[in-house]
Each structure stands twice: as structure tokens, then as C-alpha cells.
Design an enzyme around this catalytic site. Structure first.
Site, short mmCIF file in Angstrom:
data_model
loop_
_atom_site.label_atom_id
_atom_site.label_comp_id
_atom_site.label_asym_id
_atom_site.label_seq_id
_atom_site.Cartn_x
_atom_site.Cartn_y
_atom_site.Cartn_z
N SER A 34 32.87 34.65 20.64
CA SER A 34 32.62 34.74 19.21
C SER A 34 33.80 35.38 18.49
O SER A 34 34.50 36.23 19.03
CB SER A 34 31.35 35.54 18.93
OG SER A 34 31.65 36.92 18.84
N LYS A 35 33.97 34.93 17.28
CA LYS A 35 35.07 35.37 16.44
C LYS A 35 35.00 36.88 16.20
O LYS A 35 36.01 37.56 16.13
CB LYS A 35 34.94 34.61 15.12
CG LYS A 35 36.05 34.78 14.13
CD LYS A 35 35.74 33.87 12.96
CE LYS A 35 36.59 34.22 11.75
NZ LYS A 35 36.23 33.38 10.60
N ARG A 36 33.79 37.39 16.09
CA ARG A 36 33.61 38.81 15.80
C ARG A 36 33.96 39.71 16.96
O ARG A 36 34.66 40.70 16.82
CB ARG A 36 32.15 39.09 15.40
CG ARG A 36 31.77 38.56 14.07
CD ARG A 36 30.57 39.33 13.55
NE ARG A 36 30.83 40.77 13.55
CZ ARG A 36 30.14 41.64 12.83
NH1 ARG A 36 29.17 41.23 12.07
NH2 ARG A 36 30.43 42.93 12.89
N ARG A 37 33.44 39.37 18.12
CA ARG A 37 33.56 40.28 19.26
C ARG A 37 34.78 40.04 20.15
O ARG A 37 35.27 40.93 20.80
CB ARG A 37 32.32 40.17 20.14
CG ARG A 37 31.00 40.37 19.42
CD ARG A 37 29.82 40.34 20.39
NE ARG A 37 29.96 41.29 21.46
CZ ARG A 37 30.42 41.00 22.66
NH1 ARG A 37 30.76 39.78 22.95
NH2 ARG A 37 30.52 41.93 23.58
N ASP A 38 35.21 38.79 20.19
CA ASP A 38 36.22 38.46 21.18
C ASP A 38 37.53 38.02 20.54
O ASP A 38 37.57 37.59 19.40
CB ASP A 38 35.68 37.33 22.08
CG ASP A 38 34.33 37.67 22.66
OD1 ASP A 38 34.24 38.67 23.37
OD2 ASP A 38 33.35 36.96 22.36
#
Length: 469
Positions: free
Chosen positions: A238-242
Site C-alpha cells: 500500500s501507498k501509505r505503509r510501504d
RNA sequence: GGCCCGUUCGUCUAGAGGCCUAGGACACCACCCUCUCAAGGUGGCGGCACGGGUUCGAAUCCCGUACGGGCUGCCA
């Protein structure tokens, strides 16, 4: 002409190109090129995308970086969904006329209340036979037929879906705008798409899309759903976490060839890799060997360590000139091309990424080496360090003009160290720390040669002064 | 909740019933080489989720369980 395959690639235009998207693009690209087909880049045209042309350009640039170039004859696009907006509604009309769709006036809240009251979940097709007409607020729903929908998937084989479990989904919203599933299919038909290769997360929606294709009288494409890329928690990247932005890896000094090669190893193995004892192969070989039927079924973890190892190998395979050139963007602006250029042959096998380049030669550009205290303490605290360094300076200073070469420098130090009964590994340490400030670095004598006698001797004398000699 | 997909060393994978005493790559460890660090060489550690079948024989076929993921919007 008309039967050459057309592979559609539709990245989500969010201003950031994902490594997972890059891999899917590469799969499509390999297929399109080796099968004499076309790679069709299609970008959803929302208001947001329209206001940010740099997003589209970013996708084109990212694709170009990994070798998917717009000037290749196999490349078509970018094409935008909005070109067919009128077609989306026309298709909806046809579906209504043929009885494949019907109007419904129920709101989401009403559906939920009704479901709760009857103890069921979902919509349930309550407006199917109410014969409603178009009205503001009414949605157009697809009339899912009874039976089973079989999706023929080139990666996973036949996947069966019981139509009973598929709700009568919305095709056109109450405000008259077509929904993604409809627009997507109409665009595919319009663009004569024959092959859809995408991430497996889309598999559950495929029966719906296939039903629309069929209801519209078109032949569905050959589907292929490839496994997703996951993080260490086994969750979809995911863009947010990774760290998923392709650009971020480029900025970290990863070579495009290494990224491409690594991405292709996720979910697929080059035939013959085991016998070859390596997974490193040129794109031309990968492209012609890639088969969807060889893609495996389970999600893969994006392993930066392995990517980095591949990158180191690609760096080692570069010519010195190419590597020097490639490192340019990572070198500080105030640095001149030398002495870095002369040091490239000696640092090449030490680099994992291009971004490592400046750190291997920075001591040469500094007016004074930055002393790493721990290196200094452990190296200079030996009994012999001071006098050996003093002897080395004396011997080096006595060297004739033309003798400042790495072979003579090495031989000279070996001569000095005999009186201390040391091996070169120990004897070089004080000199190295004096000149570079650290215990690790590129080959010492080569570095001394590149730096020149004046600067080398000056640094060694400065170190002696620091030692109080 | 319903539906769908998946499960081989730490990670990526090879494996289409006997070639499997489960192979390779990355990582890790040891040794060799060596002016440090690397690179290179050699070796090592380490895995078929579990339970039932089918079969002379199963990592491979079937069923079940467990676990993981995804989908299930008037999002895309």
C-alpha cells in the site's frame, strides 16, 4: 491486422507509479512484443486527472524508465476513458433495451433497512420487475441472469462463480454517470482489447465484467490475473505503509535493468535459471521466454535486499565509462569529475546502488579527511602505529617524481613494515586512517596514486602532528 | 456474513505421481583468497501448513481443517 492481440494496461492515475503496476506493465509488455501485439496504455480520465497532466506524464516517464517506451511500435496511447463517455451511456441504453438492465429507485439506506427486515444481506433484486423508468435519482442496474459464470483465466484456469452470489450491480448512477465496471468494459470493446492481464484483486469483479461483455454481444477478452505483491505482513503493498513508488527506487540509485529483472522474478522464473545458477538475464531473453501459463499463483513479497543484490551485480557488469556517467546525478554539484572518475574501477565492485558512489570517495574531495573516532582510536593506539607512520612518510617523501604509482607505493610500505614484523593488513591501517579517516575504503595504494604525492604526504604528516609526533 | 484466490527453506521460487535423500537464487554462517571493505571461490544452515483419503508409490490427485489475502459501493 485485426487479430493481433491488444493488451490493455490501465494504471490508477494517482500521481505515483507503483512497483506492482510496473510488474504488471512488464508482463503485458513482454507479451505484446513477443506476440506481435500492442500494449495499450489507458488512463482513467477523472476531473482530478484532467487537472493534473503531470500525473499522466509521470506514468509515461516511469514506463519509459523500465523500457516501455512510447515510440516503440508496440506501444499505443495514452488513451483516455472520457473519449467514450457518450458510448458508455449508449451501451447502457442498449442494455436497457435488450432487457439486460432495469431502473431502480432504492437508496442505499432503503436497501439496508429492507435487508435487515428480511434477515438477508445485499440488494436482492427488488426492483427487477417493477418496470420503473428513468428518473433523476434512479440507478440502472444489471439484471444478473441465473446460472454460473465461468472465467477462463490464463494463469489460474477456469474459475466458476455462481450467479446467485452476484447482486444486480449498478451500471449508471442516479446522477447519470456510468460506473467503473460499465465504462471499463465499453472502453475495452471500443479499443478492441483482446487480452486483460491484471492483478488478482480484480478476479472477483471479472464475472460482472464478462456478463456485460456478453450482454453487449461482444466476445470477452482472454483474462489473466497475476498474484499481487505484498509486504512483510503479507498485505497488499500500500501507498501509505510501504515504499512502493517506482521513482523512489530510481532515486535511491537502483538501475532500471536491475529493477526490471528483479520484478520479473516475482511470480515467474526464467526457464533454465536453475541450470544457469543465476536469475540475472537480459530483457530480450526474458521477453521472449515469458509465458502467462508459467506465472505462479501466490502473492510475492517485494524484497529490497534481493533487489539490491541484483543491482550490485548489474553495476559490476557495467563498463567503467557507463558507470561513471550513471553516478553523475548522485555526486555533489561542487565535485569535479576527478578524482571520482579515476576511482571508478576501484569502487565499482563495492557499490550496491549508485547512491553509494559519493561515500566511497568523499575523503578525496574534502580538504581534510573526516576522522572516524573509533577507527582512529583502534588503529592509532597500537605500539607501532606512530613510528610506522613516520617511517612510511619518510620513505614516501623520498620517492622520486615518477615513482608515485600504486605498485611502488605498496612495495615501499612492505619494505617499511618488515622492521615491525607486520603483515600488510596491519601495516596499511595507520596509513589508511591517516589519509581517509576510516579503516574501510577503496584499495589504499590506488587511492594514494590518484590523490598524488603532495596531498597524500600532507595528510600523513597532519596525522602525525595529531598524534603529537 | 457470502463468494473467490492462495499456502514448498527467513525471502523469491523449481517441482505436471516414481528423476526428491525436495533443486536454485537472495539473505545468513564458516572457511579460502586478500592491503581494509568488497568482489570471487568452497562449504553449511534451512522448507513441502495440518488431517484424512486415492495409489504399489503423493510436495504433486481428491476431501476436510487451519491460516493468509482479496472481493462483496450510486469508489476506481
Amino acid at each position: 491486422m485485426s487479430d493481433s492481440p491488444r493488451y490493455r494496461f490501465a494504471p490508477s492515475p494517482t500521481g505515483m507509479f507503483h512497483v506492482g503496476g510496473a510488474r504488471t506493465a512488464l508482463f503485458n509488455w513482454a507479451l505484446a512484443r513477443s506476440n506481435g501485439g500492442t500494449f495499450v496504455l489507458r488512463i482513467e480520465d477523472t476531473d482530478e486527472v484532467r487537472n493534473k497532466p503531470e500525473w499522466t506524464q509521470g506514468i509515461i516517464d516511469s514506463l519509459a524508465w523500465i523500457g516501455i517506451t512510447a515510440d516503440d511500435p508496440h506501444f499505443e496511447g495514452p488513451l483516455f476513458q472520457s473519449n467514450f463517455a457518450a458510448g458508455h451511456l449508449a451501451a447502457a441504453e442498449r442494455l436497457l433495451g435488450s432487457g439486460h438492465a432495469y431502473y431502480c429507485d432504492m437508496t442505499t439506506e432503503q436497501i439496508q433497512e429492507r435487508a435487515a427486515a428480511e434477515g438477508v444481506t445485499g440488494y436482492g433484486g427488488w426492483s427487477r420487475d417493477r418496470g420503473l423508468g428513468p428518473a433523476v435519482g434512479n440507478v440502472l442496474r444489471f439484471r444478473v441472469p441465473p446460472g454460473v459464470t465461468v472465467v477462463h483465466d490464463e494463469v489460474r484456469g477456469d474459475v466458476e462463480f455462481d450467479n446467485e452470489a452476484i447482486e444486480d450491480f449498478v451500471l449508471v448512477r442516479g446522477n447519470g454517470h456510468p460506473v467503473f465496471n460499465l465504462a471499463n468494459v465499453v472502453d475495452d470493446i471500443e479499443m478492441r482489447i483482446t487480452n486483460v492481464v491484471r492483478a488478482e484483486e480484480h478476479l472477483p469483479n471479472t464475472p460482472k465484467q464478462q456478463m456485460i461483455w456478453e450482454a453487449l454481444g461482444a466476445t470477452p477478452p482472454a483474462w489473466a490475473h497475476v498474484p499481487v505483491l505484498v509486504n512483510e505482513q503479507r498485505k497488499k503493498l500500500s501507498k501509505r505503509r510501504d515504499k512502493v513508488a517506482l521513482d523512489s527506487y530510481r532515486d535511491d540509485g537502483i538501475l532500471a535493468d536491475a529493477m526490471v529483472n528483479y520484478l520479473m522474478t516475482l511470480g515467474w522464473t526464467m526457464p533454465g535459471a536453475e541450470a544457469a545458477g543465476t536469475e540475472i538475464f537480459p530483457w530480450s531473453d526474458i521477453e521472449s521466454a515469458f509465458r502467462l501459463s508459467d506465472v505462479n499463483l501466490s502473492p510475492a513479497f517485494f524484497d529490497i535486499k534481493k533487489l539490491t543484490a541484483f543491482n550490485g551485480e548489474y553495476i559490476r557488469r557495467m563498463t567503467v565509462d557507463d558507470l561513471a556517467e550513471a553516478c553523475g546525478p548522485w555526486l555533489p554539484d561542487e565535485w569535479g569529475p576527478e578524482p571520482f572518475r579515476s576511482m571508478v574501477p576501484f569502487v565499482q565492485e563495492r557499490l550496491k546502488t549508485l547512491a553509494d558512489a559519493p561515500g566511497t570517495v568523499d575523503f578525496m574531495y574534502a580538504d581534510e579527511p573526516v576522522i572516524d573516532q573509533q577507527s582512529w582510536d583502534t588503529t592509532m593506539s597500537t605500539e607501532y602505529a606512530r613510528s610506522l607512520l613516520a617511517d612510511a612518510v619518510e620513505a614516501y617523501a623520498a620517492l622520486p617524481e615518477g615513482d608515485w604509482t600504486h605498485t611502488i607505493l605498496k612495495a615501499t610500505l612492505e619494505d617499511v613494515m618488515t622492521t615491525y614484523e607486520l603483515k600488510l593488513g596491519k601495516a596499511q591501517a595507520p596509513v589508511r586512517v591517516a589519509v581517509t579517516g576510516r579503516t574501510v575504503g577503496p584499495p589504499l595504494f590506488e587511492a594514494l596514486e590518484v590523490m598524488g604525492s603532495d596531498e597524500s604526504i600532507r595528510r600523513m604528516r597532519a596525522a602525525l602532528a595529531r598524534l603529537g609526533v
